[in-house]
Structures are given as C-alpha cells and as structure tokens.
Design a protein around this motif. Sequence first.
Motif, PDB file in Angstrom:
ATOM      1  N   ASP A 115      27.876  32.553  37.897  1.00  0.00           N
ATOM      2  CA  ASP A 115      27.259  33.498  38.821  1.00  0.00           C
ATOM      3  C   ASP A 115      28.092  34.769  38.924  1.00  0.00           C
ATOM      4  OD1 ASP A 115      25.233  34.346  40.510  1.00  0.00           O
ATOM      5  OD2 ASP A 115      26.215  33.576  42.313  1.00  0.00           O
ATOM      6  N   ASP A 116      28.777  35.108  37.827  1.00  0.00           N
ATOM      7  CA  ASP A 116      29.636  36.301  37.744  1.00  0.00           C
ATOM      8  C   ASP A 116      30.741  36.284  38.798  1.00  0.00           C
ATOM      9  OD1 ASP A 116      27.967  37.145  35.710  1.00  0.00           O
ATOM     10  OD2 ASP A 116      26.775  38.448  37.008  1.00  0.00           O
ATOM     11  N   ARG A 117      31.151  35.104  39.219  1.00  0.00           N
ATOM     12  CA  ARG A 117      32.207  34.985  40.235  1.00  0.00           C
ATOM     13  C   ARG A 117      33.563  34.622  39.630  1.00  0.00           C
ATOM     14  NH1 ARG A 117      30.459  34.168  45.713  1.00  0.00           N
ATOM     15  NH2 ARG A 117      28.195  34.264  45.906  1.00  0.00           N
ATOM     16  N   THR A 118      33.600  34.234  38.354  1.00  0.00           N
ATOM     17  CA  THR A 118      34.862  33.858  37.720  1.00  0.00           C
ATOM     18  C   THR A 118      35.146  34.804  36.556  1.00  0.00           C
ATOM     19  OG1 THR A 118      34.549  31.536  38.300  1.00  0.00           O
ATOM     20  CG2 THR A 118      36.144  32.025  36.560  1.00  0.00           C
ATOM     21  N   ILE A 119      36.307  35.434  36.598  1.00  0.00           N
ATOM     22  CA  ILE A 119      36.722  36.408  35.579  1.00  0.00           C
ATOM     23  C   ILE A 119      38.072  35.971  35.039  1.00  0.00           C
ATOM     24  CG2 ILE A 119      37.402  38.815  35.186  1.00  0.00           C
ATOM     25  CD1 ILE A 119      35.555  39.498  37.617  1.00  0.00           C
ATOM     26  N   VAL A 120      38.238  36.029  33.725  1.00  0.00           N
ATOM     27  CA  VAL A 120      39.529  35.718  33.110  1.00  0.00           C
ATOM     28  C   VAL A 120      40.070  36.978  32.446  1.00  0.00           C
ATOM     29  CG1 VAL A 120      39.191  33.254  32.827  1.00  0.00           C
ATOM     30  CG2 VAL A 120      38.324  34.806  31.075  1.00  0.00           C
ATOM     31  N   THR A 121      41.395  37.147  32.508  1.00  0.00           N
ATOM     32  CA  THR A 121      42.031  38.365  32.009  1.00  0.00           C
ATOM     33  C   THR A 121      43.309  38.029  31.257  1.00  0.00           C
ATOM     34  OG1 THR A 121      43.289  38.655  34.075  1.00  0.00           O
ATOM     35  CG2 THR A 121      41.143  39.743  33.935  1.00  0.00           C
ATOM     36  N   CYS A 122      43.698  38.920  30.362  1.00  0.00           N
ATOM     37  CA  CYS A 122      45.024  38.864  29.729  1.00  0.00           C
ATOM     38  C   CYS A 122      45.552  40.284  29.635  1.00  0.00           C
ATOM     39  CB  CYS A 122      44.968  38.191  28.356  1.00  0.00           C
ATOM     40  SG  CYS A 122      43.916  39.015  27.142  1.00  0.00           S
ATOM     41  N   ALA A 123      46.885  40.407  29.445  1.00  0.00           N
ATOM     42  CA  ALA A 123      47.472  41.734  29.613  1.00  0.00           C
ATOM     43  C   ALA A 123      48.765  41.890  28.825  1.00  0.00           C
ATOM     44  CB  ALA A 123      47.724  41.994  31.104  1.00  0.00           C
ATOM     45  N   ALA A 124      49.320  43.101  28.922  1.00  0.00           N
ATOM     46  CA  ALA A 124      50.560  43.427  28.221  1.00  0.00           C
ATOM     47  C   ALA A 124      51.757  42.686  28.778  1.00  0.00           C
ATOM     48  CB  ALA A 124      50.815  44.938  28.277  1.00  0.00           C
ATOM     49  N   ASP A 125      51.644  42.127  29.965  1.00  0.00           N
ATOM     50  CA  ASP A 125      52.749  41.330  30.518  1.00  0.00           C
ATOM     51  C   ASP A 125      52.752  39.907  29.967  1.00  0.00           C
ATOM     52  OD1 ASP A 125      50.557  40.251  31.793  1.00  0.00           O
ATOM     53  OD2 ASP A 125      51.140  40.891  33.807  1.00  0.00           O
TER      54      ASP A 125
END
Length: 500
Positions: A115-125
């Motif tokens: 339901d567009d409530r969970t987002i996963v991310t990755c980054a330069a850290d």
Amino acid sequence: MSETAKRFGSNFKGFHQPVVDFWRREVGAISSRNFSNRFSASENLVLRFEIYRKLEKHKGCVNTVSFNADGDVLISGSDDRRIVLWDWQLGKVKLLFHSGHGNNVFQAKFMPFSDDRTIVTCAADGMVRRASILEGGKVDTCFLGLHQGRAHKLCIEPGNPHIFYTCGEDGLVQRFDLRTEAPTELFTCQSAGRRGRNMEANQLNAIAIDPRNSNLFAVGGMDEYARLYDIRRVQADGLNGFSRVTHHFCPPHLIGNEQVGITGLAFSEQSELLVSYNDEFIYLFTPDMGLGSNPIPSSSVSKSSGSKSESASSPKDDSKHSVPLVYKGHKNSETVKGVNFFGPRSEYVVSGSDCGRIFIWRKKSGELIRVMEADRHVVNCIEPHPHSPVLASSGIESDIKVWTSTAKERATLPDNIELRKRTRRGWMYNISSPQELLAHLFSLQSRSSMSPEREGESSTATGRELLDLILTFNDQSDVENATEDEDEDEDGNSHEDFFS
C-alpha cells in the motif's frame, strides 16, 4: 470477431497509426489490452515527448526516481539525504522525510503490495534502511544492513512484498527478507581475468532481477563482465561468488579490457540483459549469449587497446549469434549512470548522458531515434512509468523532469549531436566530507609516487585529478550544510495528507 472486423484487420495489418488502431479497437479487430500496448509503444508518442513538469524540492543531486505500481506516485532520493513522494501530475509533494542515512541516498523503492507504506533505501554510507509510513503521514525509519563502502543499487523480487537484494563497492551481494532480523550475505563478487589474480572484490555498481524468472539476477561493476546468478544455486556457504556464476556476459572486443566497467543493468520483458559501460557503449544480450560459469581467459583473447570499437556489430572472428546489439551516441564517463527499457514490451532503450541529454534507441535495430535536452549537467536516471507513455529523469541537478507525449510537432534528430563541456565529476567521484576528500588526496598522491604504472608520468595528470576533487567537494558543500525546510515538523517529516 465479425467478418468485417477480420477483413479490415487483415487489410490494416502492420499499421501502427493511432487513428487506424482506434478504429480497429472499436470494430473488435484488436483487443483493448493490445491497443493499449501498441499505443504506449508508438514511436509517434516517443517523438512527441516534452517536459510536462519540473519537480523541485531537493537540495542536491537526485540519484534515484521510481514510480509506485499504480503510477500515480513518484519517489525520489538525493544527496540531501531526504526522500520525497510526489503527486507528479499536480507537481506537489505528498510526503517528505529524512531517510536516516548519513550520506547521499542512491536508491529508494516502494515494496510491492505494501500500500506504498514500505520503502527500502541504500546510500553512500553503505547502509540499507527501511522507512515505514504510519497513520497521519508519520515515518519510522530503521537500519536493516550494511555494506563496507557505498551501496549503489538495490532490486526487488517482482511481486514479493518481503524480498530484495543489494550490492555495494565491497563486492558483497545481500538478500533481505523483511520478515527476518538480519540479511543473508550471499557472496562477495570477485574480479575476473588479470585483475582477479589476487581475487580482490569487484566493486559493484548495479544489480537487476529478471522479471520473467525471479530466481535469476545479474550484477555488474568495475570489470568487463556482467554476471548472471541463479538464487537456487547460490548458498551462503563461504564460497566465493566466482564459482557460482551461471553465465558471464561481455562483448567480445571488451574481454580483457581493464579500462572499462559497468554502470547500469536492466532486464527486458523478454529476459534480455541490457548493460551500460563507462567510456564505451550500451549492449543488449540475449540469454544464449552467455559465456558460461567461467569467462574466456584473458590470455586466449587479444587484449583490447582500450580504444572504442568502430563497430560492435561485425567483429571478424565471432559468430553472428554471439555478438550483442549495440547502442551508440551518448557519453558515459562521468558518474555511475543507469540504463533502462521503455515501452510495455521493452520496445526502446533509454539512457542519460554526460551532455545532459536523454537518448532513446529502437531496441530491435539499435537505431537512435530521439535526443532530448534535459539538464545542463549529467543525466543519470531514466525511469519509465509502469503503464503509460511517461518518463521521469534526474541527475546532477536538484530537480526532476517528468516527460509526456504532448508536443504538437514530432521531434527530429539534430544534425550534429555534439557533447557539451564536461562537468568536473569523475565517474566514481562523490566526495561528501572533508575526511573523504583527504582520503582521496592521499590515495592519488600514493598512486603517483608508488605505482609502477605511473612511473615517468607527468605530475600534471595528478594535479588535474586533485583539482577535480577539490572542485567537486566545493560544489557539494552547500548541500551538506543545507538546513531543513521551514515546513518540516519536529520529526523531520513534511506532508500534504499523504493518504487522502
């Protein structure tokens, strides 16, 4: 289907004019779904792309854009470490929050069926994080895993609300299951050929999953090979990833070339693998073009001189079936640039370029059909809408462009496609702190004074690299010191009734 529809359907077979297809749909000669696919893939629409909106809220380079499954929300992540959810049609921010990362956000995606409530991310850290959108637009972020070095990309198992994969500059590939507490470290990808003589980790820039077979995924990084894995064969047993590769993919003329690396990967709806190389071109591999679990030894292939191939479509010693289709015209020397397909059946190939333009080719022929002026600087990301002829693009600039087919006139290719003046960013430079700047300066000094390959080399080259690094850091310093917008609440969230 009526006899009249069949007769006229036969007469119009092969035509793709919108008016003809509209008529065929009305008389039952073409299904609604087939009509939608033909309409969305129409070259007429591609030639009428123009900027529909510019989305402005970020304070740094926008490194990732992605649509939700319905296509009504666009998510973006930036060097400013913030995530923004957009109503792109209205040009309004639906939700803005701090990602929890300590450095530039490289990828942000919605998990399916959440339901567009969970987002996963990755980054330069190097961190991998999850953001959970709560009632009232509040956001809770949490740490999921870590790479030693930048984590450039993640990919989600199609249709699975729990499983996704990440890769990073440490060469590590991890599998995350949101139902468990810790990720599974699958393997560390190792360099092949001469660069792999010490079995060092291959810095990974891209990862993608085959949409037709979610057991298969590919990775690419700082050598010439794109590697295909089957998760059913991959076991977290301490063995290196090199021995478990299902197939290696590489254009014949690039085997043994130590000057190239892979910046972007994408799978088509037909399980073809699209691979973008820095300082080279884009190539399309069919599943039968794999080189097997062990790549061709560099010693058995004449080493490339490092210069660009005149043509990748007619090598002297390779069979027709082993040569991938090539897409040329863009420039991929700066930054880690992605590549993608466009169209309901992956009819087109799209890429950004160092010159700030978007390039579009016909997939089947490799012919360049469109060059669109997008940014003043590098364009890194091109993201297609899930079911409509819409594109989103982003890059070094702090805004996002949304493209729709609304232009009155069909565009034509410019007579001379010339590159603008290049920016000062190297394709792997992304300096974000004084400490990292000093580390790079020390590394350059060490390479200049100690590396045998640089003996006798003029110090001017190193001087130019040092200047580029300093200027890059100065360009980013205002982003790192930027204050949060006044419309953010005490939790760092800003929203306009996200669930309305």
